[in-house]
Design a protein around this motif. Structure first.
Motif, short mmCIF file in Angstrom:
data_model
loop_
_atom_site.label_atom_id
_atom_site.label_comp_id
_atom_site.label_asym_id
_atom_site.label_seq_id
_atom_site.Cartn_x
_atom_site.Cartn_y
_atom_site.Cartn_z
N VAL A 52 25.53 -7.23 -9.62
CA VAL A 52 26.16 -6.28 -10.54
C VAL A 52 25.86 -4.86 -10.07
N LEU A 55 25.90 -0.07 -13.21
CA LEU A 55 25.46 -0.02 -14.61
C LEU A 55 24.49 1.14 -14.83
N GLU A 60 23.10 -5.34 -18.66
CA GLU A 60 23.61 -6.51 -17.93
C GLU A 60 23.79 -7.70 -18.86
#
Length: 275
Positions: A52, A55, A60
């Protein structure tokens, strides 16, 4: 004319060819089916890794909830477009891209809205660095630092759909940054920016509630003049209700209105709340 032996051999050969074609016709689909079944059930293709990126504000955990427990699924069963659609509705998500990386990895790239201002319009809303309103502050109260953003009044969410209003907002935010870059916030920190279609840009100080009307343009010159006025007021121990530096031509003409009554501070969280 062929002998009986040659005829028998010819027929045997044709029969063998036919049987081979039938065997291939039946066997190949079976092998394909077995291969597909093995691939879809194999742990080798189960999603074991999620990469990921991007962010800053979104957790998450919220992404994984939106992805409906994709970890452990066969990666060939994962639909990237479905996951993107589920994640695109999360707070702060401006765009999302999901990629499959065989055999067992998904890459999720997030582009978030970057908060830049608080917009007071029937509540408090977040606007990003492009001037787009994207989230009610009620959905982001747990995130630290957002209440330190400039509070902007005089613009509505409906107006900020238009590019002209967004440009006015971004220009006001640039003045806010210039005010801090010139060190004026050390004399008088700000609590609010106000935009008026006729009178232009005004600022409100946090500690004294003084309205500073700047009008339009020539921001560096107006703030330089304001710095002289603020320094003089502080040296004299005076408090002003308003300071007008909104003349179009002669910026030496500054109007200062002395405060006659104590100023009561209004909390930013309730400034744009619904009645």
């Amino acid at each position: 004319m062929a002998s009986r032996k040659e005829t028998a051999w010819l027929w045997a050969r044709r029969l063998g060819t036919s049987l081979a074609v039938i065997a291939v016709g039946l066997g190949l689909p079976y092998l394909v089916l077995q291969g597909y079944s093995h691939t879809m059930q194999s742990e080798y293709f189960q999603v074991n890794y999620l990469d990921v990126e991007g962010l800053n504000y979104l957790e998450e955990r919220e992404l994984l909830e939106a992805a409906e427990r994709i970890a452990g699924e066969n990666i060939l069963n994962v639909d990237p477009r479905r996951i993107e659609s589920a994640m695109s509705g999360l707070p702060f998500v401006r765009s999302v891209e999901v990629e499959r990386r065989l055999p067992d990895r998904l890459r999720i790239t997030i582009e978030e809205y970057e908060p830049a201002a608080l917009i007071a319009d029937e509540g408090i809303w977040l606007a990003d660095t492009r001037g787009e309103v994207f989230l009610a502050m009620d959905s982001a109260r747990s995130i630290e630092g957002l209440w330190e953003l400039p509070l902007v009044t005089g613009l509505t969410r409906a107006e900020l759909v238009e590019d002209e209003a967004r440009q006015r907002l971004l220009e006001a935010l640039s003045v806010w940054e210039l005010y801090h870059a010139m060190g004026l916030d050390k004399q008088q920190p700000l609590s609010e920016l106000h935009l008026d279609s006729v009178l232009g840009l005004s600022m409100v100080t946090a500690e004294t509630g003084t309205e500073i009307r700047l009008g339009w343009g020539r921001w560096q010159d107006r703030l330089s003049r304001l710095k002289v006025v603020q320094t003089s007021l502080i040296r004299r121990g005076m408090d002003a209700e308003y300071v007008l530096i909104d003349q179009e031509r002669d910026l030496s003409r500054v109007t200062v209105g002395p405060r006659t009554e104590p100023w009561m501070r209004e909390d930013a969280a309730s400034a744009g709340a619904s009645p």
